[in-house]
Design an enzyme around this catalytic site. Structure first.
Site, mmCIF file in Angstrom:
data_model
loop_
_atom_site.group_PDB
_atom_site.id
_atom_site.type_symbol
_atom_site.label_atom_id
_atom_site.label_comp_id
_atom_site.label_asym_id
_atom_site.label_seq_id
_atom_site.Cartn_x
_atom_site.Cartn_y
_atom_site.Cartn_z
ATOM 1 C CG HIS A 10 41.280 12.734 -9.255
ATOM 2 N ND1 HIS A 10 40.780 11.458 -9.368
ATOM 3 C CD2 HIS A 10 42.622 12.616 -9.442
ATOM 4 C CE1 HIS A 10 41.762 10.612 -9.591
ATOM 5 N NE2 HIS A 10 42.902 11.281 -9.643
ATOM 6 C CD GLU A 24 45.347 12.617 -7.511
ATOM 7 O OE1 GLU A 24 44.787 11.625 -7.021
ATOM 8 O OE2 GLU A 24 45.746 12.672 -8.682
ATOM 9 C CG HIS A 77 46.484 12.459 -12.146
ATOM 10 N ND1 HIS A 77 45.307 11.934 -11.683
ATOM 11 C CD2 HIS A 77 46.248 12.873 -13.418
ATOM 12 C CE1 HIS A 77 44.389 12.014 -12.628
ATOM 13 N NE2 HIS A 77 44.928 12.578 -13.706
ATOM 14 C CD GLU A 142 50.039 9.561 -10.893
ATOM 15 O OE1 GLU A 142 49.875 10.272 -9.882
ATOM 16 O OE2 GLU A 142 49.150 8.843 -11.368
#
Ligand code: ZN
Length: 254
Positions: A10, A24, A77, A142
């Site tokens: 992102h 995030e 992430h 993650e």
């Protein structure tokens, strides 16, 4: 030398998942830069999809890694779910990539053995764009659920521990032993700007001359960094080379 491409998920107008007053994109970037510093300290070459809060398309992230000819690609992430009780760490690789699966397993087990997690959700495969479009073994971590209080606490307050665990996983993929004591890094910095475009312009100029320039946002300034070294004399040699070309160079010790 081994080349690692780090992808902080992102950025810019895409904040990624939100929860517990965290974004995030900020966590991904902060941990990615910390992982990079540890790897550089172990004589690993590192490149990033982004080093500041900018938006980068998924295909562009993969393209950058492919152009860099990275040996591996690691994307960072944070997870999110409607139910705030969902928590834990999981790592993905691309279906059918055995080296990707090996990398994912090493990253996952390194995080689990370091204790910087709540639940071990294991390794999985997924057809994520960055895993599919990259030419090298790739894994996507993650690191925890931003929507869960316990995980959010880890993501906010234990970024250094997370970075060490991720770096250890990466190093183990290459059989490079992790050394605890290497902490000093000499960074060659050519300028610090309050306006991002000024930093980008200087970085592009340096890139056109063959230098590996990156822009890092830190302490309110966009800093143009041309290299980071474990050995001071190597940083000084590069600094002198740049000074001879008229650049204003400082060596930052971190
Ligand atoms: Zn994400």
């Amino acid at each position: 030398m081994v080349k690692v491409f780090l992808d902080a998920g992102h950025g810019g107008h895409d904040p990624g998942a939100l929860g517990n007053d965290l974004r995030e994109k900020d966590i991904n970037l902060s941990v990615a830069l910390k992982v990079g510093n540890i790897l550089i300290n172990h004589s690993v070459n590192v490149n990033y999809s982004r080093t500041t809060d900018v938006f980068v398309e998924l295909a562009e992230r993969a393209r950058k890694a492919n152009n860099y000819n990275a040996d591996i690609f690691v994307s960072l992430h944070c997870n999110a779910f409607d139910n705030p009780s969902a928590k834990g760490v999981e790592t993905y690789s691309y279906p059918g990539s055995s080296n990707g699966a090996k990398l994912a397993k090493l990253l996952q087990s390194s995080i689990v053995s370091s204790g910087v997690y709540t639940v071990d959700r294991g390794t999985k495969t997924a057809n994520f764009a960055v895993l599919r479009l990259t030419n090298m073994p790739a894994a996507l971590v993650e690191m925890g659920f931003i929507t869960n209080g316990e995980d959010a606490n880890i993501l906010k307050n234990r970024q250094e521990d997370l970075a060490i665990a991720i770096a250890k996983g990466i190093l183990s993929y290459f059989g490079i032993p992790y050394k605890d004591s290497v902490t000093t890094l000499y960074k060659v910095q050519v300028g610090a700007f309050s306006v991002k475009s000024n930093a980008d312009n200087l970085a592009n100029e340096l890139k056109s001359k063959g230098y590996d320039a990156i822009v890092i946002y830190q302490g309110g300034y966009y800093k143009v960094q041309v290299g980071a070294f474990k050995v001071r004399s190597n940083a000084e040699a590069l600094a002198n080379e740049l000074k001879a070309q008229g650049y204003d160079v400082i060596i930052v010790v971190v």
